[in-house]
Write a protein that holds these residues in place. Sequence first.
Motif, PDB file in Angstrom:
ATOM      1  N   PHE A 117      11.700 -27.655 -12.748  1.00 42.60           N
ATOM      2  CA  PHE A 117      11.319 -28.916 -13.366  1.00 42.60           C
ATOM      3  C   PHE A 117      12.499 -29.617 -14.036  1.00 42.60           C
ATOM      4  O   PHE A 117      12.471 -30.840 -14.190  1.00 42.60           O
ATOM      5  N   GLU A 118      13.541 -28.870 -14.404  1.00 38.29           N
ATOM      6  CA  GLU A 118      14.765 -29.519 -14.885  1.00 38.29           C
ATOM      7  C   GLU A 118      15.455 -30.275 -13.747  1.00 38.29           C
ATOM      8  O   GLU A 118      16.185 -31.239 -13.992  1.00 38.29           O
ATOM      9  N   GLY A 130      10.182 -34.968  -5.676  1.00 39.77           N
ATOM     10  CA  GLY A 130      11.322 -34.676  -6.538  1.00 39.77           C
ATOM     11  C   GLY A 130      12.062 -33.429  -6.106  1.00 39.77           C
ATOM     12  O   GLY A 130      13.311 -33.411  -6.051  1.00 39.77           O
ATOM     13  N   TRP A 131      11.329 -32.386  -5.773  1.00 38.77           N
ATOM     14  CA  TRP A 131      11.970 -31.130  -5.357  1.00 38.77           C
ATOM     15  C   TRP A 131      12.706 -31.278  -4.030  1.00 38.77           C
ATOM     16  O   TRP A 131      13.841 -30.817  -3.878  1.00 38.77           O
ATOM     17  N   VAL A 132      12.047 -31.903  -3.073  1.00 40.22           N
ATOM     18  CA  VAL A 132      12.652 -32.038  -1.746  1.00 40.22           C
ATOM     19  C   VAL A 132      13.941 -32.851  -1.804  1.00 40.22           C
ATOM     20  O   VAL A 132      14.911 -32.554  -1.091  1.00 40.22           O
ATOM     21  N   ASN A 133      13.973 -33.853  -2.668  1.00 44.77           N
ATOM     22  CA  ASN A 133      15.130 -34.755  -2.735  1.00 44.77           C
ATOM     23  C   ASN A 133      16.153 -34.376  -3.797  1.00 44.77           C
ATOM     24  O   ASN A 133      17.173 -35.053  -3.939  1.00 44.77           O
ATOM     25  N   SER A 134      15.894 -33.292  -4.527  1.00 43.97           N
ATOM     26  CA  SER A 134      16.821 -32.908  -5.589  1.00 43.97           C
ATOM     27  C   SER A 134      18.026 -32.145  -5.037  1.00 43.97           C
ATOM     28  O   SER A 134      17.858 -31.139  -4.341  1.00 43.97           O
ATOM     29  N   PRO A 135      19.237 -32.589  -5.388  1.00 40.53           N
ATOM     30  CA  PRO A 135      20.428 -31.843  -4.976  1.00 40.53           C
ATOM     31  C   PRO A 135      20.643 -30.590  -5.822  1.00 40.53           C
ATOM     32  O   PRO A 135      21.522 -29.773  -5.519  1.00 40.53           O
ATOM     33  N   LYS A 136      19.846 -30.415  -6.880  1.00 41.49           N
ATOM     34  CA  LYS A 136      20.037 -29.293  -7.794  1.00 41.49           C
ATOM     35  C   LYS A 136      19.325 -28.023  -7.351  1.00 41.49           C
ATOM     36  O   LYS A 136      19.551 -26.954  -7.922  1.00 41.49           O
ATOM     37  N   LEU A 137      18.452 -28.133  -6.348  1.00 38.87           N
ATOM     38  CA  LEU A 137      17.636 -26.987  -5.951  1.00 38.87           C
ATOM     39  C   LEU A 137      18.056 -26.455  -4.586  1.00 38.87           C
ATOM     40  O   LEU A 137      18.433 -27.219  -3.692  1.00 38.87           O
ATOM     41  N   PRO A 138      17.947 -25.127  -4.416  1.00 41.70           N
ATOM     42  CA  PRO A 138      18.121 -24.564  -3.073  1.00 41.70           C
ATOM     43  C   PRO A 138      16.904 -24.917  -2.227  1.00 41.70           C
ATOM     44  O   PRO A 138      15.886 -25.366  -2.758  1.00 41.70           O
ATOM     45  N   PRO A 139      16.976 -24.733  -0.931  1.00 42.02           N
ATOM     46  CA  PRO A 139      15.799 -25.015  -0.091  1.00 42.02           C
ATOM     47  C   PRO A 139      14.595 -24.191  -0.540  1.00 42.02           C
ATOM     48  O   PRO A 139      14.715 -22.993  -0.826  1.00 42.02           O
ATOM     49  N   LEU A 140      13.454 -24.849  -0.630  1.00 37.52           N
ATOM     50  CA  LEU A 140      12.213 -24.190  -1.012  1.00 37.52           C
ATOM     51  C   LEU A 140      11.268 -24.184   0.175  1.00 37.52           C
ATOM     52  O   LEU A 140      11.266 -25.108   0.986  1.00 37.52           O
TER      53      LEU A 140
END
Length: 279
Positions: A149-150, A18-28
């Motif tokens: 998580f949002e 979910g995190w890797v594919n989320s457009p809402k997050l900066p690179p982690l």
Amino acid sequence: MKIVFFGAGAMAEAIISGWVNSPKLPPLSLYVTNKSDDQALTDLQTKYKIELVKDHPTCLEDADYVVLAMKPKDAQQAFQAIQPLLPKHVTVLSVIAGIDLELLTHAFPGHPIVRIMPNTSATIGKSATVMSHTPTVIESNLHFVEALFEAIGTVEVMEDDQMHAVTALSGSGPAYIYFVTEALQRAAQEIGLPQEQANALILQTLDGAVAMLKETNEKPATLRKRVTSPGGTTEAGLKQMKDLGLDTAIVKGIEAACTQSAHLGEVVKDSMLPSRSSL
């Protein structure tokens, strides 16, 4: 932001995906390790281009967060191995079923801790996530965790004593829906519908029912009654389901899951806090 996962099971993969594919997050900067399954680590690295932990002390020196995602039965040994390596600034995130903030605080003294219960729908950004936290979590870190998580669903903050119920309801919830879907598929087969077309009808029916609940803001009972005509087909189907105790079975099943969540936590507490056994 550097996040290190301990555990590479289904929940860890759902969150990472979910995190890797989320457009809402900066690179982690995501790292992962686990107890023994090297193949699981290799698969995660291949699929999500994340890093594998090769040297725990070095990796944790500049970590911002660690995610505890091992099975409850492995928690005691894992906690004892991890705790001495954690710098004091690291915030601990736990997605382990059953283990409460009291035990996490005992295992990781001095660390800010957030207890989190997502579900595997995080994979596609549709998790229903609930979290509780210690007072030591600073506001900016809490906001960051909520944002994480949002980005893969919805987030609710609740008291820690409600988390066993949350685990039973929404944490395990996708499995209940899949179980019902399996029953619908079997029913379709029994009444002679072609499998491919039946599956399409079932999925659209589930999707439409959820959309009705969300968009009309009506109670489930109200929507059910609108579909149920006296003497009609829906009434006949519902009567048979109620006579067989379907509604009671669902309630009892969730109660059993809640009890098991509490039991898992108590088992770990008894192993980590020996003085409890003599009380």
